[in-house]
Design an enzyme around this catalytic site. Structure first.
Site, mmCIF file in Angstrom:
data_model
loop_
_atom_site.group_PDB
_atom_site.id
_atom_site.type_symbol
_atom_site.label_atom_id
_atom_site.label_comp_id
_atom_site.label_asym_id
_atom_site.label_seq_id
_atom_site.Cartn_x
_atom_site.Cartn_y
_atom_site.Cartn_z
ATOM 1 N N HIS A 33 28.898 55.585 43.247
ATOM 2 C CA HIS A 33 29.062 56.049 44.412
ATOM 3 C C HIS A 33 30.014 56.954 44.174
ATOM 4 O O HIS A 33 28.916 57.680 45.616
ATOM 5 C CB HIS A 33 30.980 55.296 44.817
ATOM 6 C CG HIS A 33 30.873 53.622 44.360
ATOM 7 N ND1 HIS A 33 31.647 53.217 43.149
ATOM 8 C CD2 HIS A 33 30.241 52.898 44.962
ATOM 9 C CE1 HIS A 33 31.330 51.978 43.399
ATOM 10 N NE2 HIS A 33 31.225 51.633 44.803
ATOM 11 N N ARG A 183 32.381 45.925 38.008
ATOM 12 C CA ARG A 183 32.385 45.478 36.998
ATOM 13 C C ARG A 183 32.137 44.861 35.654
ATOM 14 O O ARG A 183 32.567 44.242 35.523
ATOM 15 C CB ARG A 183 31.559 43.969 38.010
ATOM 16 C CG ARG A 183 32.055 43.117 39.335
ATOM 17 C CD ARG A 183 31.003 41.838 40.164
ATOM 18 N NE ARG A 183 31.052 40.885 40.830
ATOM 19 C CZ ARG A 183 30.808 41.411 41.863
ATOM 20 N NH1 ARG A 183 29.932 42.422 42.286
ATOM 21 N NH2 ARG A 183 31.488 41.039 42.957
#
Ligand code: PAF
Length: 276
Positions: A33, A183
C-alpha cells in the site's frame, strides 16, 4: 493529513487542487500500500487515500469479520508516506438507505476469482465506480497482486468512460518472495514457511519459459508440484491473457500466470508475468 468522512468534504478539498491521485485501500497497510501512496505523492499535487472495508466484496462473512482494522495506525502510515487526505467513509455514506445499483463486468470478472468468490467483483466494481465518482481523480493506483481486479477495473473504466488513468505498481514481496498481503498475519509460523512455495513455483515457471517452455499445462503442472510438495493444494493455477483472463494455448506474448491457494485456512493469491 486530514481525515475526511463525507463526499462533500472530499470534493471541496479536491476542487482546484491540480492533479489528484487516488489510492484505493481497505486499510491494514503494508509496504505494498505504502508504495502506491509514495508513487501518487511523486506524480500528483493532491494524494487521497481511500480507506473502506467494503462489505459487498466479501463473499465469506467470517473473512469480513476477521479483516484487520486499525485506522489510527493506517492514518499514521498514510501521513508518513505522503497522503494529503485519508478519505474513510462510513458504510452508510457509501451504501445509504435505498442503495440499489450494482456494476457488473462480464467476461474477465466471470472466471478464476469470479468463480471462487461469487459476487466479489461486482462488489469491487461498484465500490471503485463510486470512489472514482466521489473523488474524481486523474490517476488511481492499484497493486499488481490483484491482477484480475486490475483487469476488471480497467474494463469498467473503459466501458463507462470514466476519465481516470489506472496506474498499476509491481507486487511488493517479503524476503522469501511471499507477496505482501493483509491476510499474511493470519498464517502461523509453519504456514508462513510453506507459503513461500507460491512465489517459488511462479519463479520456476518464469525460468522454464526463459528456457523455451511454451506449454501452459506443463507450466501449471510444475507449479502444482512445487505446492503439493509442501502440502498446499492450489484452488487454481491459470495461464491467461493479462487483459481478458482467457486461457492461452501457448506462450506467444505477454502472459500472466495466476494462482490461488489456501494455506491452512488463509486464502492467498499471487501471479507473475511471463513472455517468450
Ligand atoms: O484492493 C482493494 O483493497 C479493494 O478491492 C479496493 C480496490 C479498495 C475496493 O474495495
Amino acid at each position: 493529513m486530514r481525515v475526511v468522512r463525507d463526499v462533500a468534504a472530499v470534493r471541496a478539498a479536491v476542487a482546484g487542487s491540480g492533479r489528484v491521485g487516488l489510492v484505493p485501500t481497505m486499510g491494514a497497510f503494508h509496504e505494498g500500500h505504502l508504495s502506491l501512496i509514495r508513487a501518487a505523492r511523486e506524480a500528483c499535487d493532491l494524494v487521497v487515500v481511500w480507506l473502506f472495508v467494503n462489505p459487498t466484496q466479501f463473499n465469506e462473512a467470517s473473512d469480513l469479520v476477521a479483516y484487520p482494522r486499525d485506522e489510527a495506525r493506517d492514518a499514521a502510515l498514510a501521513a508518513e508516506s505522503g497522503a494529503d487526505i485519508l478519505f474513510a467513509p462510513d458504510v452508510d455514506t457509501v451504501y445509504p438507505r435505498g442503495f440499489a445499483t450494482t456494476v457488473t463486468v462480464s467476461g474477465v470478472a466471470d472466471v478464476l476469482e469470479g468463480v471462487q468468490r461469487p459476487g466479489h467483483f461486482a462488489g469491487v466494481a461498484t465500490v471503485v465506480a463510486k470512489m472514482l465518482n466521489m473523488v474524481g481523480p486523474q490517476v488511481a493506483y492499484f497493486g499488481a497482486k490483484d491482477a484480475q481486479q486490475v483487469a476488471v477495473v480497467r474494463r469498467m473504466v473503459a466501458d463507462l468512460d470514466i476519465p481516470t488513468r489506472i496506474e498499476v505498481l509491481p507486487i511488493v514481496r517479503e524476503a522469501d518472495g511471499l507477496a505482501m498481503s493483509s491476510r499474511n498475519v493470519r498464517l502461523d509460523p509453519g504456514e508462513r514457511r510453506s507459503a513461500a512455495a507460491l512465489h517459488r513455483g511462479l519463479v520456476a515457471a518464469k525460468s522454464a519459459v526463459a528456457l523455451g517452455e511454451r506449454n501452459p499445462a506443463a507450466l501449471a503442472r510444475g507449479i502444482e508440484a512445487e505446492l503439493t510438495a509442501v502440502g498446499i493444494d492450489p484452488e487454481y493455477v491459470a495461464v491467461v491473457d493479462p487483459d481478458t483472463f482467457t486461457p492461452v494455448d501457448t506462450i506467444a506474448g505477454p502472459t500472466l500466470i495466476a494462482l490461488a491457494a489456501r494455506v491452512g485456512s488463509t486464502r492467498l493469491i499471487d501471479n507473475i508475468e511471463v513472455a517468450p
